[in-house]
Write an enzyme that holds these catalytic residues in place. Structure first.
Site, PDB file in Angstrom:
ATOM      1  N   THR A 149     -11.092 -43.209  38.774  1.00  0.00           N
ATOM      2  CA  THR A 149     -12.050 -44.495  39.360  1.00  0.00           C
ATOM      3  C   THR A 149     -11.645 -45.394  38.687  1.00  0.00           C
ATOM      4  O   THR A 149     -10.763 -45.512  37.785  1.00  0.00           O
ATOM      5  CB  THR A 149     -13.448 -43.887  39.226  1.00  0.00           C
ATOM      6  OG1 THR A 149     -14.419 -44.832  39.789  1.00  0.00           O
ATOM      7  CG2 THR A 149     -14.098 -43.599  37.806  1.00  0.00           C
TER       8      THR A 149
ATOM      9  N   ASP B 281     -19.162 -34.620  38.933  1.00  0.00           N
ATOM     10  CA  ASP B 281     -20.015 -33.622  39.737  1.00  0.00           C
ATOM     11  C   ASP B 281     -20.100 -32.237  38.768  1.00  0.00           C
ATOM     12  O   ASP B 281     -20.594 -31.146  39.305  1.00  0.00           O
ATOM     13  CB  ASP B 281     -19.159 -33.121  41.154  1.00  0.00           C
ATOM     14  CG  ASP B 281     -19.055 -34.133  41.907  1.00  0.00           C
ATOM     15  OD1 ASP B 281     -19.548 -35.228  42.077  1.00  0.00           O
ATOM     16  OD2 ASP B 281     -17.787 -34.274  42.383  1.00  0.00           O
TER      17      ASP B 281
ATOM     18  N   GLY C  82     -20.413 -36.355  51.106  1.00  0.00           N
ATOM     19  CA  GLY C  82     -20.531 -35.252  51.832  1.00  0.00           C
ATOM     20  C   GLY C  82     -19.175 -34.357  51.946  1.00  0.00           C
ATOM     21  O   GLY C  82     -19.221 -33.375  52.785  1.00  0.00           O
TER      22      GLY C  82
ATOM     23  N   GLY D 110     -23.265 -39.619  42.375  1.00  0.00           N
ATOM     24  CA  GLY D 110     -24.254 -38.924  43.287  1.00  0.00           C
ATOM     25  C   GLY D 110     -24.836 -38.060  42.168  1.00  0.00           C
ATOM     26  O   GLY D 110     -24.285 -36.860  42.050  1.00  0.00           O
ATOM     27  N   HIS D 111     -26.040 -38.475  41.550  1.00  0.00           N
ATOM     28  CA  HIS D 111     -26.766 -37.590  40.730  1.00  0.00           C
ATOM     29  C   HIS D 111     -27.808 -36.679  41.282  1.00  0.00           C
ATOM     30  O   HIS D 111     -28.796 -37.189  42.117  1.00  0.00           O
ATOM     31  CB  HIS D 111     -27.268 -38.149  39.415  1.00  0.00           C
ATOM     32  CG  HIS D 111     -26.246 -38.561  38.570  1.00  0.00           C
ATOM     33  ND1 HIS D 111     -25.982 -39.338  37.374  1.00  0.00           N
ATOM     34  CD2 HIS D 111     -24.775 -38.289  38.579  1.00  0.00           C
ATOM     35  CE1 HIS D 111     -24.786 -39.501  36.854  1.00  0.00           C
ATOM     36  NE2 HIS D 111     -24.177 -38.897  37.444  1.00  0.00           N
ATOM     37  N   THR D 112     -27.877 -35.365  41.403  1.00  0.00           N
ATOM     38  CA  THR D 112     -28.849 -34.623  41.967  1.00  0.00           C
ATOM     39  C   THR D 112     -29.909 -34.049  40.929  1.00  0.00           C
ATOM     40  O   THR D 112     -29.438 -33.528  39.986  1.00  0.00           O
ATOM     41  CB  THR D 112     -28.168 -33.273  42.839  1.00  0.00           C
ATOM     42  OG1 THR D 112     -27.129 -33.908  43.453  1.00  0.00           O
ATOM     43  CG2 THR D 112     -29.040 -32.593  43.475  1.00  0.00           C
TER      44      THR D 112
ATOM     45  N   LYS E 103     -24.409 -33.465  35.777  1.00  0.00           N
ATOM     46  CA  LYS E 103     -25.207 -34.162  34.739  1.00  0.00           C
ATOM     47  C   LYS E 103     -26.425 -34.650  34.968  1.00  0.00           C
ATOM     48  O   LYS E 103     -27.314 -34.593  34.122  1.00  0.00           O
ATOM     49  CB  LYS E 103     -24.000 -35.447  34.735  1.00  0.00           C
ATOM     50  CG  LYS E 103     -22.842 -35.162  34.133  1.00  0.00           C
ATOM     51  CD  LYS E 103     -21.773 -36.581  33.949  1.00  0.00           C
ATOM     52  CE  LYS E 103     -21.605 -37.213  35.404  1.00  0.00           C
ATOM     53  NZ  LYS E 103     -20.768 -36.520  36.181  1.00  0.00           N
TER      54      LYS E 103
ATOM     55  N   GLN F  73     -19.366 -39.864  37.009  1.00  0.00           N
ATOM     56  CA  GLN F  73     -17.946 -39.389  37.192  1.00  0.00           C
ATOM     57  C   GLN F  73     -17.657 -38.424  35.906  1.00  0.00           C
ATOM     58  O   GLN F  73     -18.489 -37.757  35.559  1.00  0.00           O
ATOM     59  CB  GLN F  73     -16.815 -40.463  37.415  1.00  0.00           C
ATOM     60  CG  GLN F  73     -17.049 -41.333  38.719  1.00  0.00           C
ATOM     61  CD  GLN F  73     -17.899 -42.339  38.723  1.00  0.00           C
ATOM     62  OE1 GLN F  73     -18.029 -43.099  37.734  1.00  0.00           O
ATOM     63  NE2 GLN F  73     -18.965 -42.266  39.760  1.00  0.00           N
TER      64      GLN F  73
HETATM   65  P1  IMP Z   1     -13.688 -44.534  43.751  1.00  0.00           P
HETATM   66  O1  IMP Z   1     -14.498 -44.352  42.323  1.00  0.00           O
HETATM   67  O2  IMP Z   1     -14.876 -44.561  44.880  1.00  0.00           O
HETATM   68  O3  IMP Z   1     -12.896 -45.602  43.464  1.00  0.00           O
HETATM   69  O4  IMP Z   1     -13.013 -43.176  43.780  1.00  0.00           O
HETATM   70  C1  IMP Z   1     -11.909 -42.991  42.905  1.00  0.00           C
HETATM   71  C2  IMP Z   1     -11.946 -41.387  42.890  1.00  0.00           C
HETATM   72  O5  IMP Z   1     -12.770 -40.857  42.000  1.00  0.00           O
HETATM   73  C3  IMP Z   1     -12.052 -40.596  44.109  1.00  0.00           C
HETATM   74  O6  IMP Z   1     -10.940 -39.444  43.812  1.00  0.00           O
HETATM   75  C4  IMP Z   1     -13.374 -40.105  44.253  1.00  0.00           C
HETATM   76  O7  IMP Z   1     -13.337 -38.907  44.904  1.00  0.00           O
HETATM   77  C5  IMP Z   1     -13.717 -39.792  42.698  1.00  0.00           C
HETATM   78  N1  IMP Z   1     -15.031 -39.929  42.626  1.00  0.00           N
HETATM   79  C6  IMP Z   1     -15.635 -41.064  42.153  1.00  0.00           C
HETATM   80  N2  IMP Z   1     -17.045 -40.959  41.946  1.00  0.00           N
HETATM   81  C7  IMP Z   1     -17.142 -39.637  41.898  1.00  0.00           C
HETATM   82  C8  IMP Z   1     -18.075 -38.904  41.493  1.00  0.00           C
HETATM   83  O8  IMP Z   1     -19.400 -39.208  41.431  1.00  0.00           O
HETATM   84  N3  IMP Z   1     -18.091 -37.449  41.396  1.00  0.00           N
HETATM   85  C9  IMP Z   1     -16.792 -36.984  41.637  1.00  0.00           C
HETATM   86  N4  IMP Z   1     -15.723 -37.691  41.941  1.00  0.00           N
HETATM   87  C10 IMP Z   1     -15.931 -39.075  42.042  1.00  0.00           C
END
Ligand code: IMP
Length: 424
Positions: A239, A13, A302, A40-42, A16, A224
């Site tokens: 992740t 977040d 969210g 989620g890219h904004t 990027k 990420q």
């Molecule tokens: P997963 O990727 O859904 O398995 O989540 C694993 C960890 O990575 C969790 O703490 C999520 O909140 C975090 N995470 C996954 N994708 C993102 C992202 O795009 N931005 C921030 N945190 C993320």
């Protein structure tokens, strides 16, 4: 500028999407190498804010080729929705969106396994996005995953689904009391998805090679952040893929020797969503203020993001692992109203100074940040169009980050709009 990789330097977040959209104008191909719709890219263009989960942020520039690499995991139903939303906005994706035939599929049972495991972990949960990311990557590594190319071989797809369901059914029923969707239903649904995405599906490794040999310029987009990397992040609170530089080679089939610059994106403060250690987290009113001011709520889920001060110890770890050639500092304007700012320069653990980011979780969990305090700038910087015009306290804050991290800052973002990115 030639080929550039963009990588989150913190816990994701970092903004990027906006930086990629800004830079994409100077490149021909924008490619993503890992993750799925956990990202989620904004991107804000004019008065319209757009969100992307799979498709690279270059898609809003009509002459760019966008690649979804083999290192990603894809829910084809969600990808189709994303393509349709973009098309409904009048953006033509035909011939310039390429989806790797080798990317692994996120299947309905991956969602069930992800969310039930999280529930089972209770207070120890990872805080995943529950998009089935971890179970899909786990199947890939166990060599039982189903890939996009399998959608075009009906018998093979059927047998892969049946094989997978044998164990998934058992796990879901025995451990969590859940029923798995029927094989036939999944097969029908996925065959249909296959037809819909077929025009985009190709061998992207070959496409990357072809475009490279034609002299096209690449912008490679990580999702990420470095601190969520499966190897170099705060395991197990990470992740299941490699946002760090190593993921580029495996996720797109391009040698690191072919890449020129690696830009690390860091927010002017830190955030983290989900569980796991976060040494500079603010638990007070200031943390809430930054969250509200920075609209720090997940694009995908969210969820409110945890907020804290800028952490140079974590940044230095990301710089080493990735070899950032420069940094972009985003959301600087979020700090406009603060009287003073803190930067974490080292940690303390049981009275010992810790200068290097600990990979040992127990050690990290007991680290307390040691801060340097700098004066705030108390001015709205969003309208500023030129780096030189930033208040001197803003420049001092940035200079401090450069000095402490030993890495130059090349870009600064002072607002969500396309134009609010300053080149240093
Ligand atoms: P997963 O990727 O859904 O398995 O989540 C694993 C960890 O990575 C969790 O703490 C999520 O909140 C975090 N995470 C996954 N994708 C993102 C992202 O795009 N931005 C921030 N945190 C993320």
């Amino acid at each position: 500028m030639s080929h550039l990789v963009i990588i989150g330097a913190q816990w994701g977040d970092e903004g990027k999407g906006k930086i990629i959209d800004h830079l994409a104008k100077d490149f021909d191909v924008v490619a993503r190498y890992q993750g799925g719709h956990n990202a989620g890219h904004t991107v804000k263009i004019g008065d319209k804010t757009r969100f992307l989960h799979f498709i690279p942020s270059g898609i809003f520039r009509p002459d760019k080729i966008c690649i979804i690499g083999n290192g990603m995991v894809i829910d084809p139903g969600e990808l189709i929705k994303e393509i349709n939303t973009i098309k409904a906005d009048g953006i033509d994706v035909g011939g310039r969106l390429l989806v790797s035939s080798n990317a692994h599929l996120i299947m309905p049972y991956h969602y069930l396994l992800d969310s039930s495991k999280e529930q089972d972990l209770g207070e120890k949960n990872i805080g995943t996005t529950k998009r089935g990311i971890g179970p899909a990557y786990a199947d890939k590594m166990r060599r039982i995953g189903i890939r996009i190319c399998d959608l075009y071989e009906k018998e093979r797809l059927r047998s892969l689904i049946e094989e997978n369901l044998k164990e998934k059914r058992l796990t879901l029923k025995k451990l969590y009391g859940l029923n798995c969707p029927e094989a036939k239903k999944i097969e029908k649904e996925y065959l249909d998805y296959g037809k819909k995405i077929e025009p985009f599906v190709t061998d992207t490794t070959l496409a990357v090679r072809k475009y490279y040999e034609e002299g096209k310029k690449f912008l490679l987009e990580g999702a990420q952040g470095s601190m969520l990397d499966i190897d170099h992040g705060t395991y197990p609170f990470v992740t299941s893929s490699s946002p760090c530089i190593g993921g580029v080679g495996t996720g797109l089939g391009i040698s690191p020797r072919k890449l020129d610059k690696i830009l690390g994106i860091a927010k002017a403060y830190c955030t983290r969503v989900g569980s796991g250690p976060f040494p500079t987290e603010l638990f007070d009113e200031l943390g809430n203020q930054i969250r509200e001011q920075g609209k720090e709520f997940g694009t995908t889920t969210g969820r409110p993001r945890r907020c804290g001060w800028f952490d140079v110890v974590a940044l230095r770890h990301a710089i080493w692992v990735n070899g950032f050639t420069s940094l972009a500092i985003t959301k600087l304007d979020v700090l406009d109203d603060l009287d003073s700012l803190k930067i974490c320069v080292k940690y303390k653990n049981n009275g010992n100074a810790i200068e290097d980011f600990p990979t040992n979780l127990s050690l990290l969990e007991n680290c307390k940040p040691v801060y340097e305090t700098l004066p705030g700038w108390k001015k709205n910087i969003s309208g500023i169009k030129d780096y030189a015009q930033l208040p001197s306290n803003t420049k001092s804050y940035l200079k401090k980050i450069e000095t402490l991290s030993g890495t130059p800052i090349s870009l600064v973002s002072v607002g969500a709009e396309r134009g609010e990115t300053l080149v240093k």
